[in-house]
Motif scaffolding. Structure first.
Motif, PDB file in Angstrom:
ATOM      1  N   GLY A 296       0.832  -1.195   0.000  1.00  0.00           N
ATOM      2  CA  GLY A 296       0.000   0.000   0.000  1.00  0.00           C
ATOM      3  C   GLY A 296       0.866   1.245   0.000  1.00  0.00           C
ATOM      4  O   GLY A 296       1.801   1.360   0.804  1.00  0.00           O
TER       5      GLY A 296
ATOM      6  N   ILE B 280      -3.214   0.628  -3.663  1.00  0.00           N
ATOM      7  CA  ILE B 280      -2.853  -0.694  -3.176  1.00  0.00           C
ATOM      8  C   ILE B 280      -2.332  -1.494  -4.367  1.00  0.00           C
ATOM      9  O   ILE B 280      -2.946  -1.501  -5.436  1.00  0.00           O
ATOM     10  CB  ILE B 280      -4.069  -1.402  -2.556  1.00  0.00           C
ATOM     11  CG1 ILE B 280      -4.629  -0.577  -1.386  1.00  0.00           C
ATOM     12  CG2 ILE B 280      -3.701  -2.808  -2.082  1.00  0.00           C
ATOM     13  CD1 ILE B 280      -6.028  -0.963  -0.985  1.00  0.00           C
TER      14      ILE B 280
ATOM     15  N   ASP C 202      -1.310  -5.255  -5.612  1.00  0.00           N
ATOM     16  CA  ASP C 202      -1.713  -6.591  -5.176  1.00  0.00           C
ATOM     17  C   ASP C 202      -0.712  -7.695  -5.479  1.00  0.00           C
ATOM     18  O   ASP C 202      -0.941  -8.853  -5.103  1.00  0.00           O
ATOM     19  CB  ASP C 202      -3.062  -6.960  -5.799  1.00  0.00           C
ATOM     20  CG  ASP C 202      -3.070  -6.842  -7.314  1.00  0.00           C
ATOM     21  OD1 ASP C 202      -2.741  -5.764  -7.830  1.00  0.00           O
ATOM     22  OD2 ASP C 202      -3.415  -7.820  -7.996  1.00  0.00           O
TER      23      ASP C 202
ATOM     24  N   TYR D 140      -1.127  -9.880  -2.442  1.00  0.00           N
ATOM     25  CA  TYR D 140      -1.201  -9.033  -1.252  1.00  0.00           C
ATOM     26  C   TYR D 140      -0.088  -9.303  -0.240  1.00  0.00           C
ATOM     27  O   TYR D 140      -0.221  -8.961   0.928  1.00  0.00           O
ATOM     28  CB  TYR D 140      -2.586  -9.162  -0.586  1.00  0.00           C
ATOM     29  CG  TYR D 140      -3.695  -9.096  -1.598  1.00  0.00           C
ATOM     30  CD1 TYR D 140      -4.110  -7.877  -2.128  1.00  0.00           C
ATOM     31  CD2 TYR D 140      -4.277 -10.265  -2.088  1.00  0.00           C
ATOM     32  CE1 TYR D 140      -5.092  -7.816  -3.104  1.00  0.00           C
ATOM     33  CE2 TYR D 140      -5.263 -10.218  -3.060  1.00  0.00           C
ATOM     34  CZ  TYR D 140      -5.658  -8.994  -3.572  1.00  0.00           C
ATOM     35  OH  TYR D 140      -6.616  -8.944  -4.541  1.00  0.00           O
TER      36      TYR D 140
ATOM     37  N   ALA E  56      -7.045  -6.671   0.195  1.00  0.00           N
ATOM     38  CA  ALA E  56      -6.518  -5.386  -0.271  1.00  0.00           C
ATOM     39  C   ALA E  56      -6.668  -4.317   0.806  1.00  0.00           C
ATOM     40  O   ALA E  56      -5.751  -3.514   1.043  1.00  0.00           O
ATOM     41  CB  ALA E  56      -7.230  -4.959  -1.553  1.00  0.00           C
TER      42      ALA E  56
ATOM     43  N   GLY F 213      -3.789  -2.250   2.642  1.00  0.00           N
ATOM     44  CA  GLY F 213      -3.788  -0.791   2.569  1.00  0.00           C
ATOM     45  C   GLY F 213      -3.656  -0.146   3.939  1.00  0.00           C
ATOM     46  O   GLY F 213      -2.882   0.801   4.128  1.00  0.00           O
TER      47      GLY F 213
ATOM     48  N   LEU G  14      -8.688   4.563   0.447  1.00  0.00           N
ATOM     49  CA  LEU G  14      -8.128   3.345  -0.140  1.00  0.00           C
ATOM     50  C   LEU G  14      -8.916   2.976  -1.400  1.00  0.00           C
ATOM     51  O   LEU G  14     -10.126   2.793  -1.361  1.00  0.00           O
ATOM     52  CB  LEU G  14      -8.170   2.202   0.864  1.00  0.00           C
ATOM     53  CG  LEU G  14      -7.228   2.325   2.071  1.00  0.00           C
ATOM     54  CD1 LEU G  14      -7.353   1.104   2.973  1.00  0.00           C
ATOM     55  CD2 LEU G  14      -5.777   2.514   1.638  1.00  0.00           C
TER      56      LEU G  14
END
Length: 551
Positions: free
Chosen positions: A222, A227, A229, A248, A282, A286, A532
């Motif tokens: 993040g 964000i 991934d 992530y 996510a 973040g 976010l």
């Protein structure tokens, strides 16, 4: 040939520590007999560096660290690093002073520099603000294997796949003409819902068209509202996904390229998350990275007994740990007994510490002080918003006192129509779910409860209410959320006009009211914390609407 993708999570601007991570992962990969190591786009400085790129010392430090890396990584590994490099012809040709580049390090030397050819300038991207356009598709060789290098957007311009050309050139077609056997794409591609499926579909199409396997390396982590991934992957000549890294989280992903078959061999394939899983993962990433990269270890938020604060509290616990989250109950005379019970029930389920600070004394003091100026005892929107602002002030005081990150809890539906109080429930350092429509908030909470009750069921089933006056319900002021969210999706995401939405079957007066609220709330969104981003159209970096307008 053994290849590895270092799926890194850089901190923007932390060039020395980012360099150290690259060196460490290069030594790890070397011990596993990797011959070629890939890192993401701008991996040395982090993406997006924004106006840090205007600092001459920032660019100089990158160049110096690149030289240092070349001397410190094992000599038996070839390494690709993303960074910004100077454009020596900038003054002469009137171009931007930098390139978005990839450097190839081999045997302790910087052997080649590749430049990004397609510079995105839409949504959250502003690369033409900083970078000159790379002019050549290029390749390098290892073991007599020609390997083409592309950077992120360079893949995204196949006119047959998209039905149109977004740029004049197609770097993939140009690089194919050079006779390469393998194409690399080093990316920093921000997450939005279901983007991984689009990436994989597009790369399968490109491989099928050009008959060259592609390896895709993506950044993770993040960075402010964005964000990343991860989900790095590889596609073989049969247009099959043969390798996929974890989503992530950082990862070191190994794969094999066969010089005999000129193809990528099957390896480990991590599964793709479901829609609810990917959104939730996510958001956790973040919050976790925003907190840690900004120097916060703990978070505070208001617990109203409503569904929005319940979801944010759960995300905060999973991101930072239950011992690092404080929930604050701030009941007013209009808070129902059930809301207090629901908030306490949630806190017990999450095992977080709570504080209870009733706000009636502060409300009375405000009302007493303002009564001579208001010159009447009418209860209206001013008194409603005072309650929210009192709560926001309390939360900010706690955040300031103890160094907590204040998480705001408004959802996208509220942010869109202004059903949130400026300097009240919009207070905070990060807007966690402000890109999640209210109906999706309900969906995520039901999903969280699929194995056990985490979000108390009463929070999910009771009618939403701000509880700023007796018997208040959100539907007193807004259409039912399923209708509101459908109208907002058409207007915000699909850019449909008022007429188009009405002609689709929505009530005339309802549509007029909703769109008017969206326009009027723009000044609030400009003062909101970072949001976010999980959709294509989020209130944040990529949202650029005027405040003073009559459209």
């Amino acid at each position: 040939m053994k290849i590895a993708i270092a799926q890194l999570n850089p901190i923007i601007g932390d060039i020395k520590n980012n360099a150290q991570k690259i060196i460490e992962v290069a030594h790890q990969a070397s011990q596993d007999n990797v011959e070629l190591l890939l890192t993401p786009e701008l991996s040395l400085c982090g993406y997006p560096p924004k106006d840090l790129l205007f600092r001459h010392d920032f660019i100089t430090m990158m160049a110096e660290e690149l030289k240092a890396i070349a001397l410190k990584v094992p000599k038996n590994i070839s390494l690709l690093i993303g960074l910004a490099t100077e454009n020596p012809q900038a003054m002469e040709k009137g171009e931007k002073p930098l390139y978005n580049s990839i450097a190839l390090i081999q045997k302790g030397e910087i052997k080649q520099i590749f430049h990004k050819q397609l510079l995105p300038n839409y949504d959250v991207f502003e690369e033409k603000r900083y970078f000159a356009i790379g002019k050549n598709s290029n390749y390098f060789e290892i073991n007599n294997i020609k390997i083409g290098v592309t950077i992120c957007e360079d893949l995204w311009n196949d006119e047959l796949f998209w039905g149109k050309k977004n740029y004049k050139i197609n770097p993939i077609k140009s690089i194919q003409e050079k006779g390469v056997e393998l194409i690399l794409n080093l990316s920093a591609s921000p997450y939005v819902l279901r983007k991984q499926q689009l990436r994989e579909t597009m790369l399968k199409y490109l491989v099928n068209r050009h008959k060259i396997p592609i390896i895709y390396a993506n950044q993770v982590g993040g960075n402010d509202d964005l964000i990343f991934d991860g989900n790095s992957f590889a596609v073989n000549k049969q247009s099959q996904i043969v390798v996929r890294g974890k989503g992530y989280q950082t990862d070191l992903i190994y794969l094999e390229y066969s010089s005999q078959t000129k193809d990528i061999l099957p390896g480990n394939i991590a599964t793709i998350a479901t829609e609810e899983e990917e959104i939730y993962q996510a958001l956790i990433l973040g919050v976790k990275d925003y907190a840690h990269k900004c120097g916060f270890n703990k978070a505070v938020l208001g617990l109203s007994g409503g569904i929005d604060s319940a979801l944010v509290a759960k995300i905060a616990v999973d991101a930072l740990g239950k011992e690092n989250v404080l929930g604050v109950l701030m009941p007013s005379p209009y808070s129902s007994e059930y809301s207090i019970i629901d908030a306490q029930h949630l806190a017990k389920n999450l095992e977080i510490k709570t504080e209870k600070i009733p706000i009636k004394p502060m409300m009375d003091n405000f009302n007493t002080s303002l009564q001579p100026v208001f010159n009447d005892n009418t209860f209206g929107i001013a008194q409603e918003n005072l309650q929210s602002r009192i709560r926001g002030t309390i939360l900010m005081a706690l955040a300031n006192k103890y160094g907590y990150l204040l998480l705001s809890t408004g959802n996208k539906s509220e942010m869109a129509v202004g059903y949130c109080t400026l300097y009240g429930d919009m207070n905070g350092g990060l807007a966690v779910i402000a890109d999640i429509p209210k109906t999706k908030v309900f969906g995520l909470c039901r999903w969280l409860n699929h194995e056990q009750e985490i979000i108390p069921n009463n929070i999910i089933i009771k009618p939403p209410s701000a509880e700023l006056k007796p018997e208040q319900k959100d539907e007193d002021s807004l259409p039912p959320y399923p209708i509101l969210d459908e109208i907002l999706e058409r207007y915000l995401n699909f850019h449909q006009s008022e007429k188009d939405i009405i002609n689709s079957g929505y009530d005339y007066d309802t549509v007029k009211k909703v769109l008017k609220l969206v326009v009027r709330a723009e000044f609030k969104r400009k003062q909101a914390p970072p949001v976010l981003k999980i959709t294509d159209r989020a209130f944040g970096t990529g949202w650029k609407m005027p405040i003073a307008s009559r459209w």
